[in-house]
Design a protein around this motif. Structure first.
Motif, mmCIF file in Angstrom:
data_model
loop_
_atom_site.group_PDB
_atom_site.id
_atom_site.type_symbol
_atom_site.label_atom_id
_atom_site.label_comp_id
_atom_site.label_asym_id
_atom_site.label_seq_id
_atom_site.Cartn_x
_atom_site.Cartn_y
_atom_site.Cartn_z
ATOM 1 N N LYS A 77 50.068 -63.732 -23.892
ATOM 2 C CA LYS A 77 49.527 -63.329 -22.596
ATOM 3 C C LYS A 77 50.133 -62.028 -22.071
ATOM 4 O O LYS A 77 49.413 -61.167 -21.579
ATOM 5 N N LYS A 78 51.429 -61.891 -22.171
ATOM 6 C CA LYS A 78 52.074 -60.702 -21.603
ATOM 7 C C LYS A 78 51.574 -59.432 -22.292
ATOM 8 O O LYS A 78 51.188 -58.473 -21.632
ATOM 9 N N ARG A 79 51.547 -59.438 -23.616
ATOM 10 C CA ARG A 79 51.066 -58.260 -24.357
ATOM 11 C C ARG A 79 49.593 -58.000 -24.049
ATOM 12 O O ARG A 79 49.185 -56.852 -23.832
ATOM 13 N N GLY A 80 48.782 -59.061 -24.014
ATOM 14 C CA GLY A 80 47.356 -58.902 -23.731
ATOM 15 C C GLY A 80 47.086 -58.401 -22.321
ATOM 16 O O GLY A 80 46.161 -57.611 -22.093
ATOM 17 N N THR A 81 47.897 -58.836 -21.374
ATOM 18 C CA THR A 81 47.737 -58.386 -19.989
ATOM 19 C C THR A 81 48.085 -56.911 -19.866
ATOM 20 O O THR A 81 47.339 -56.132 -19.255
ATOM 21 N N THR A 82 49.198 -56.517 -20.457
ATOM 22 C CA THR A 82 49.598 -55.105 -20.439
ATOM 23 C C THR A 82 48.535 -54.251 -21.122
ATOM 24 O O THR A 82 48.141 -53.188 -20.605
ATOM 25 N N ARG A 83 48.047 -54.718 -22.248
ATOM 26 C CA ARG A 83 47.017 -53.983 -22.984
ATOM 27 C C ARG A 83 45.760 -53.815 -22.137
ATOM 28 O O ARG A 83 45.189 -52.716 -22.073
ATOM 29 N N ALA A 84 45.323 -54.875 -21.478
ATOM 30 C CA ALA A 84 44.114 -54.805 -20.644
ATOM 31 C C ALA A 84 44.291 -53.797 -19.514
ATOM 32 O O ALA A 84 43.380 -52.998 -19.231
ATOM 33 N N MET A 85 45.442 -53.804 -18.867
ATOM 34 C CA MET A 85 45.674 -52.839 -17.787
ATOM 35 C C MET A 85 45.688 -51.419 -18.327
ATOM 36 O O MET A 85 45.109 -50.510 -17.708
ATOM 37 N N ASN A 86 46.332 -51.202 -19.474
ATOM 38 C CA ASN A 86 46.358 -49.869 -20.083
ATOM 39 C C ASN A 86 44.954 -49.369 -20.381
ATOM 40 O O ASN A 86 44.631 -48.196 -20.141
ATOM 41 N N VAL A 87 44.110 -50.247 -20.916
ATOM 42 C CA VAL A 87 42.739 -49.854 -21.261
ATOM 43 C C VAL A 87 41.939 -49.547 -19.985
ATOM 44 O O VAL A 87 41.159 -48.589 -19.952
ATOM 45 N N CYS A 88 42.146 -50.315 -18.931
ATOM 46 C CA CYS A 88 41.463 -50.033 -17.662
ATOM 47 C C CYS A 88 41.825 -48.649 -17.140
ATOM 48 O O CYS A 88 40.945 -47.873 -16.732
ATOM 49 N N VAL A 89 43.101 -48.331 -17.161
ATOM 50 C CA VAL A 89 43.557 -47.015 -16.704
ATOM 51 C C VAL A 89 43.001 -45.918 -17.611
ATOM 52 O O VAL A 89 42.529 -44.874 -17.138
ATOM 53 N N GLU A 90 43.019 -46.164 -18.911
ATOM 54 C CA GLU A 90 42.479 -45.202 -19.874
ATOM 55 C C GLU A 90 41.012 -44.891 -19.584
ATOM 56 O O GLU A 90 40.558 -43.759 -19.776
ATOM 57 N N HIS A 91 40.267 -45.884 -19.094
ATOM 58 C CA HIS A 91 38.848 -45.703 -18.798
ATOM 59 C C HIS A 91 38.604 -45.213 -17.367
ATOM 60 O O HIS A 91 37.461 -45.178 -16.914
ATOM 61 N N GLY A 92 39.660 -44.869 -16.663
ATOM 62 C CA GLY A 92 39.506 -44.268 -15.348
ATOM 63 C C GLY A 92 39.226 -45.232 -14.219
ATOM 64 O O GLY A 92 38.748 -44.812 -13.156
ATOM 65 N N LEU A 93 39.520 -46.507 -14.410
ATOM 66 C CA LEU A 93 39.305 -47.474 -13.333
ATOM 67 C C LEU A 93 40.528 -47.522 -12.426
ATOM 68 O O LEU A 93 41.663 -47.615 -12.907
ATOM 69 N N ALA A 94 40.296 -47.493 -11.144
ATOM 70 C CA ALA A 94 41.394 -47.612 -10.190
ATOM 71 C C ALA A 94 41.926 -49.037 -10.228
ATOM 72 O O ALA A 94 41.134 -49.991 -10.164
ATOM 73 N N PRO A 95 43.238 -49.211 -10.330
ATOM 74 C CA PRO A 95 43.793 -50.573 -10.324
ATOM 75 C C PRO A 95 43.343 -51.407 -9.120
ATOM 76 O O PRO A 95 43.188 -52.618 -9.233
ATOM 77 N N SER A 96 43.081 -50.764 -8.000
ATOM 78 C CA SER A 96 42.644 -51.491 -6.808
ATOM 79 C C SER A 96 41.268 -52.122 -6.966
ATOM 80 O O SER A 96 40.871 -52.960 -6.156
ATOM 81 N N LYS A 97 40.533 -51.736 -8.009
ATOM 82 C CA LYS A 97 39.207 -52.314 -8.258
ATOM 83 C C LYS A 97 39.214 -53.278 -9.439
ATOM 84 O O LYS A 97 38.155 -53.658 -9.937
ATOM 85 N N VAL A 98 40.426 -53.688 -9.883
ATOM 86 C CA VAL A 98 40.535 -54.557 -11.052
ATOM 87 C C VAL A 98 41.349 -55.796 -10.700
ATOM 88 O O VAL A 98 42.484 -55.689 -10.237
ATOM 89 N N VAL A 99 40.746 -56.960 -10.956
ATOM 90 C CA VAL A 99 41.419 -58.246 -10.770
ATOM 91 C C VAL A 99 41.867 -58.741 -12.143
ATOM 92 O O VAL A 99 41.040 -58.900 -13.041
ATOM 93 N N ILE A 100 43.162 -58.964 -12.288
ATOM 94 C CA ILE A 100 43.706 -59.522 -13.531
ATOM 95 C C ILE A 100 43.878 -61.013 -13.301
ATOM 96 O O ILE A 100 44.732 -61.434 -12.529
ATOM 97 N N ASP A 101 43.045 -61.832 -13.956
ATOM 98 C CA ASP A 101 43.052 -63.275 -13.698
ATOM 99 C C ASP A 101 43.887 -64.026 -14.726
ATOM 100 O O ASP A 101 44.195 -63.519 -15.794
#
Length: 174
Positions: A77-101
């Motif tokens: 989970k920890k690696r997958g969560t970090t990876r998902a956040m990195n990919v979101c940032v890479e795609h230009g999504l603002a963290p404030s518009k992303v819910v990590i469930d």
């Protein structure tokens, strides 16, 4: 009124024929009234196909200016969560518009430190129980935290959010 998210779940992304069919439909559904986000998308086994369809859906969310709801894997989970956040940032999504469930004690600090929304699914025997959730709220506060539940598999608690809120209030957490 009914509101929902739409997306290709990461588990189904590993069936490429199914995934392609769903991906053809998602843009049409995403434009419908009441669809408020793309999700639940992300990683399960963290395969190449999951990554491919996760990225395609992030691009769609960015194009449509929709928030995203991310599924974090049950294993690693920890690696997958970090990876998902990195990919979101890479795609230009603002963290404030992303819910990590499906966060837990191992992921919450990084999610909040990086300014994403941290969501916790109340499943008493498999993901997050009421008492654990209240301890997380006590430690991290309630800013950018979502407590949710579902009744989709295994032992579910339809009143998980209500019970957690009552326990938090009884524990002095607003």
């Amino acid at each position: 009124r009914h509101y929902c998210t739409t997306g290709l779940n990461s588990k189904e992304a590993n069936n490429e024929e199914l995934a392609e069919g769903v991906m053809d439909l998602i843009p049409r559904f995403a434009l419908k009234e009441g669809v408020v986000a793309i999700g639940e998308i992300g990683y399960d086994e963290q395969t190449g196909l999951e990554d491919k369809y996760f990225r395609l859906q992030l691009e769609l969310a960015r194009e449509l200016d929709l928030p995203v709801m991310i599924h974090t894997p049950h294993r690693d989970k920890k690696r997958g969560t970090t990876r998902a956040m990195n990919v979101c940032v890479e795609h230009g999504l603002a963290p404030s518009k992303v819910v990590i469930d499906h966060d837990n004690e191992d992921t919450v600090r990084e999610v909040l430190d990086r300014a994403f929304w941290a969501a916790f699914s109340i499943y008493p025997s498999t993901k997050m129980g009421n008492e654990r959730m209240v301890e997380i709220l006590r430690q991290y506060g309630a800013q950018r935290v979502i407590v949710d539940s579902a009744c989709d598999w295994g032992i579910s608690e339809p009143l998980g959010v209500v019970k957690t809120a009552r326990l938090a209030l009884a524990s002095g957490i607003s």
